[in-house]
Scaffold this active site. Sequence first.
Site, PDB file in Angstrom:
ATOM      1  N   LYS A   1       4.653   0.558   9.569  1.00  0.00           N
ATOM      2  CA  LYS A   1       4.774   1.826   8.842  1.00  0.00           C
ATOM      3  C   LYS A   1       4.227   2.975   9.673  1.00  0.00           C
ATOM      4  O   LYS A   1       4.745   4.083   9.619  1.00  0.00           O
ATOM      5  CB  LYS A   1       4.013   1.725   7.513  1.00  0.00           C
TER       6      LYS A   1
ATOM      7  N   GLU B   1       0.877  -1.164   0.000  1.00  0.00           N
ATOM      8  CA  GLU B   1       0.000   0.000   0.000  1.00  0.00           C
ATOM      9  C   GLU B   1       0.918   1.218   0.000  1.00  0.00           C
ATOM     10  O   GLU B   1       1.807   1.316   0.850  1.00  0.00           O
ATOM     11  CB  GLU B   1      -0.872  -0.022   1.258  1.00  0.00           C
TER      12      GLU B   1
ATOM     13  N   ARG C   1       5.327 -13.034   9.479  1.00  0.00           N
ATOM     14  CA  ARG C   1       6.006 -11.784   9.149  1.00  0.00           C
ATOM     15  C   ARG C   1       7.344 -11.727   9.867  1.00  0.00           C
ATOM     16  O   ARG C   1       7.571 -12.413  10.864  1.00  0.00           O
ATOM     17  CB  ARG C   1       5.141 -10.580   9.481  1.00  0.00           C
TER      18      ARG C   1
HETATM   19  P1  ATP Z   1       3.040  -2.586   8.236  1.00  0.00           P
HETATM   20  O1  ATP Z   1       2.334  -3.693   8.966  1.00  0.00           O
HETATM   21  O2  ATP Z   1       4.489  -2.518   8.463  1.00  0.00           O
HETATM   22  O3  ATP Z   1       2.404  -1.258   8.451  1.00  0.00           O
HETATM   23  P2  ATP Z   1       1.677  -3.394   5.906  1.00  0.00           P
HETATM   24  O4  ATP Z   1       1.431  -4.837   6.009  1.00  0.00           O
HETATM   25  O5  ATP Z   1       0.549  -2.495   6.199  1.00  0.00           O
HETATM   26  O6  ATP Z   1       2.953  -2.985   6.734  1.00  0.00           O
HETATM   27  P3  ATP Z   1       1.692  -3.376   3.085  1.00  0.00           P
HETATM   28  O7  ATP Z   1       2.097  -2.273   2.202  1.00  0.00           O
HETATM   29  O8  ATP Z   1       0.263  -3.728   3.155  1.00  0.00           O
HETATM   30  O9  ATP Z   1       2.254  -3.025   4.511  1.00  0.00           O
HETATM   31  O10 ATP Z   1       2.574  -4.652   2.824  1.00  0.00           O
HETATM   32  C1  ATP Z   1       2.880  -5.159   1.568  1.00  0.00           C
HETATM   33  C2  ATP Z   1       3.229  -6.603   1.699  1.00  0.00           C
HETATM   34  O11 ATP Z   1       4.341  -6.765   2.578  1.00  0.00           O
HETATM   35  C3  ATP Z   1       2.088  -7.401   2.285  1.00  0.00           C
HETATM   36  O12 ATP Z   1       1.924  -8.577   1.505  1.00  0.00           O
HETATM   37  C4  ATP Z   1       2.548  -7.727   3.671  1.00  0.00           C
HETATM   38  O13 ATP Z   1       2.038  -8.962   4.061  1.00  0.00           O
HETATM   39  C5  ATP Z   1       4.062  -7.745   3.529  1.00  0.00           C
HETATM   40  N1  ATP Z   1       4.696  -7.393   4.790  1.00  0.00           N
HETATM   41  C6  ATP Z   1       4.510  -6.281   5.518  1.00  0.00           C
HETATM   42  N2  ATP Z   1       5.226  -6.319   6.658  1.00  0.00           N
HETATM   43  C7  ATP Z   1       5.901  -7.491   6.643  1.00  0.00           C
HETATM   44  C8  ATP Z   1       6.818  -8.120   7.537  1.00  0.00           C
HETATM   45  N3  ATP Z   1       7.187  -7.554   8.690  1.00  0.00           N
HETATM   46  N4  ATP Z   1       7.318  -9.327   7.188  1.00  0.00           N
HETATM   47  C9  ATP Z   1       6.960  -9.905   6.036  1.00  0.00           C
HETATM   48  N5  ATP Z   1       6.108  -9.375   5.152  1.00  0.00           N
HETATM   49  C10 ATP Z   1       5.573  -8.180   5.440  1.00  0.00           C
HETATM   50 MG    MG Z   2      -1.282  -3.501   4.994  1.00  0.00          MG
END
Ligand code: ATP
Ligand code: MG
Length: 569
Positions: A275, A38, A265
């Site tokens: 984020k 995102e 994760r």
């Molecule tokens: P955050 O939880 O850090 O705010 P998010 O999941 O909201 O991150 P996205 O932009 O939705 O961020 O993530 C893009 C992809 O990265 C998704 O498929 C998510 O599952 C993966 N992702 C995010 N954080 C991690 C992590 N710590 N380890 C592995 N994959 C991750």
């Molecule tokens: Mg997300």
Amino acid sequence: MTTDISESRSLNFIEQIIEDDLRSGKNGGRIATRFPPEPNGYLHIGHAKSICLNFGLAKKYGGDFTLRFDDTNPSKEETEYVESIIEDVQWITGEDLTGRIRYASDYFDQMYVWAEELIKKGKAYVCDQTPDEMRDNRGTPDKPMIPSAGREFSPEKNLELFRKMRNGEFGEGERTLRAKIDLFSPNFNMRDPVMYRIVNAEHHRTGAKWIIYPMYDWAHGLEDSIENITHSICTLEFEHHRPLYDWFLDNLDNIWRPHQYEFARLNLTYTVMSKRKLLELVKGNFVTGWSDPRMPTICGFRRRGYTPEAIRAFCREIGVAKMNSIIDVVKLENAIREDLNKRALRRMGVLRPVKLVIDNYPEGKTEQLEAINNPENETDGTRLVPFSKVLYIERDDFMENAPKKYFRLTPGQEVRLRYAYYVTCTGCVKDAAGNVTEVHCNYDSETRGGTSADARRVQGTIHWVSAEHAVNAEIRLYDRLFTKENPDDPQDPTDYKEYLNKNSLEVISDARLEPALANALPQEQYQFERIGYFCIDSVDSKPNNLVFNRTVSLRDSWAKIEKKDNQKK
Ligand code: ATP
Ligand code: MG
């Protein structure tokens, strides 16, 4: 073809699923994965794990990979983030992704058509509950949710209402489109989840065209379907969303059917990885920005001197599992060290200088001494380092009254100056306060290059720069950003910002470096011998105002390097 991003020792559980699918001919033997960020922040090392996994699988199995922006929420998203994400994903994968970048917002028309399909089938309805009412009416594990009247309206009526929603006849929060699934489900995601909501905001790509925006759960499977994704890989917290992912796809006709799989994760010690929190650190000026070298962001690591090869090696090493855990940040640091040890050019730099005067060395003489650029890679060759009567050495490398096992400079003791000569310390000069201002020694002219014909042993080897030829530089030494191993432990009521390490940055303003470093290139890695790995700070360094970041300290002491040198001789 396998590359370092896709090779692995044994199959992880997703590779096992993929190989089973390939064997059974599922998906026509095709593999397609995606990384779906995102665009509401910069990518962090957790995202790197997901990128390496998704990109690596496509690469390993000859499949397709797309970088898809999940840009369904107009209010938090910005073009700045889109650009940084493209740069970061290309940097991590080492590939130009032109032609493989997609935007969920490009599918809004198609999603809208599918929403009408569900309404016409009586499987979605317009709800007039406000967000607060929705929360209050959600029910409990033993009590069903209380729906709005729209649930029983005819498809025709709901279609009419939905079109009014799209045309802007309702305000934000006044109506939603909801899937008609199950009022009793123990999985609350299935209790008539919202598919569309009204948001009065301009979208970074579609502008003012839409006033209704799709929710993640509705949109995600559709995006996967449109891109013909076979294995839609996400993190564990989406496990309870999978029934919904499946429900939407199963209730639409004639569409490609992707499948969702969940993995754990990445969490790292001494690091926060959401984020939202990273944005808070930026906005609150706790760091200098997203690319602050202390941040766990990909752009922060790049600026700090981490390499994509090292990050990929780290992701490979930690593997892919189905259980959440916290990885020791030392593992990441070791992966960096291992990679930099192979590639970094060796240089000499003195961080905390004190003068070393060689009393018996001719005044005004300069010699050019040969030094090896990288003992791990002969093709890096050698360079010449100027040597003269007055040098700088580290303050720590002299002690007037030294303990027994101190192998550096102390009166009467002989040491090797790296690549230069053996010198024997004769004493020091102190100022009124008793601080050492100059160390004195004599050299043995028969030991040029740092070896003696009589194979006389010296225990210590120290680095140096010629005072007259040295260049000045600012050096930034980084430590962990947090003092607590798990700064955002959900059990701990204390705000994670309370655990910020006040000493995470140390600035040394008057380091002296060998002259070759005046021409240091950004994105080139250097090992300052005995000190650590460094790189030019790509933001603040200027040709006449050099700034270096310490990427990571050396794991092993000088003793090891010396042992190797002695073995070679
Ligand atoms: P955050 O939880 O850090 O705010 P998010 O999941 O909201 O991150 P996205 O932009 O939705 O961020 O993530 C893009 C992809 O990265 C998704 O498929 C998510 O599952 C993966 N992702 C995010 N954080 C991690 C992590 N710590 N380890 C592995 N994959 C991750
Ligand atoms: Mg997300």
